[in-house]
Design a protein around this motif. Structure first.
Motif: not given
Length: 339
Positions: A45-49, A58-61, A141-145
């Motif tokens: 999912h990459g990183l989702h802040l 977002r940062l893609p994987a 979830g799904q890379g979200r912090f």
């Protein structure tokens, strides 16, 4: 140490992924050392802040350097941010000793008061610094912090460019001259982590309830007495002096909302990291929070019965392995196991 140097996030969970993500979004070279589950999630999912102020980045994987291998992440690192739970500090120190170059700077961004000392003892000759993160980060979830509370990261004052490297958008930062005082000040606030884990309520709902605030105030009074006996003056974290915190928390709900509304500026669904630990059936940091208060009080010949009761309740919940027990304040004080 220039901003172009390599930064390693050692133990990238909620805090590590959020901090590392902010640094990566600012163009820093960041590598993440993660457990397999989270590594797989970010690979998909990459990183989702996100945060309570409405920021969404977002940062893609493919833009992330993710690994479960310590040698890959730590080898060649110029700066390592240690973000593991306190119970994993010694194990992480062994990995740092095995894989980090001799000139690597190690910065502990952990709860509790002794983690930087544990790292320093295991890494003689290395530069080990202390820091603390005041805000709460929720894994959605799904890379979200999601950063659900506020406040600046505090790091040990060094006189070099460390703060320049870490001060990036989304990550307010300040240097502190007396980190032990800061860590004890943060610990006073972190005594609520266990209460939130035991009640299962969102943080804002829990702190809006005077019954839970009075339990937090009771724990803080025990801690302040132990600190005074040990000659330790905790630093102020936020707008309220440590000595005034219990009185503020004791206020009736309407007066508390009027005078301390900023303390309730929390995402409606945010819960403490200790609640998250119980939810995912992981060991908690209660030994380094309530346990530290009980130990300090004992060395001064004092009792800390409320901290001891809360510590025992968290240990019981860990052993039960069923997540938050959903206690009421009365049930917690009675030593009960349910609402």
């Amino acid at each position: 140490m220039s901003p172009a140097r390599r930064i390693a996030i050692a133990g990238a969970g909620s805090i590590g992924c959020y901090v590392g993500g902010c640094l990566a979004l600012a163009g820093r070279e960041v590598r993440f050392l993660l457990r397999p589950r989270l590594c797989d999630e970010l690979t998909r999912h990459g990183l989702h802040l996100t945060d309570l102020d409405g920021t969404d980045r977002r940062l893609p994987a493919e833009a992330l350097a993710l690994s479960t291998d310590a040698a890959t992440v730590l080898g060649g690192a110029d700066l390592v941010l240690v973000t593991v739970k306190s119970g994993d500090t010694a194990a992480m120190a062994a990995l740092l000793a095995a894989h980090c170059p001799a000139g690597t700077t190690i910065l502990s961004l952990q709860n509790g008061v002794g983690n930087a000392d544990i790292l320093a003892r295991a890494l003689p000759g290395r530069r080990v610094l202390a820091g603390t993160v005041p805000f709460n980060v929720v894994q959605a979830g799904q890379g979200r912090f999601h950063r659900a509370t506020g406040g600046p990261v505090l790091v040990e004052a060094t006189g070099d460019r460390l703060t320049d490297i870490l001060a990036v958008p989304g990550l307010p930062l300040a240097a502190a001259a007396d980190m032990p005082a800061v860590q004890w000040g943060k610990l006073l606030l972190n005594l609520n982590n266990a209460l939130n884990a035991l009640c299962g309520l969102p943080l804002r709902a829990e702190l809006a309830d005077r019954r839970w605030r009075r339990l937090l105030a009771a724990q803080q009074r025990e801690a302040l007495a132990a600190l005074a006996a040990a000659g330790i003056r905790p630093a102020r974290i936020g707008a309220v002096r440590p000595s005034l915190l219990p009185r503020l928390l004791d206020l009736p709900d309407p007066l508390f909302r009027l005078l301390a509304g900023r303390m309730l500026r929390i995402d409606p669904e945010a819960r403490s990291s200790m609640w998250e630990d119980l939810h995912f059936r992981r060991p908690t940091e209660v030994d380094w929070l309530q346990g530290a208060v009980v130990d300090l009080a004992g060395r001064a010949g004092l009792e800390a019965p409320v901290n001891r009761r809360v510590h025992a309740a968290v240990k019981a919940a860990e052993a039960a392995g069923r997540g938050s027990p959903g206690l009421t304040p009365d049930a917690l004080l009675r030593g009960g196991s349910g609402p």
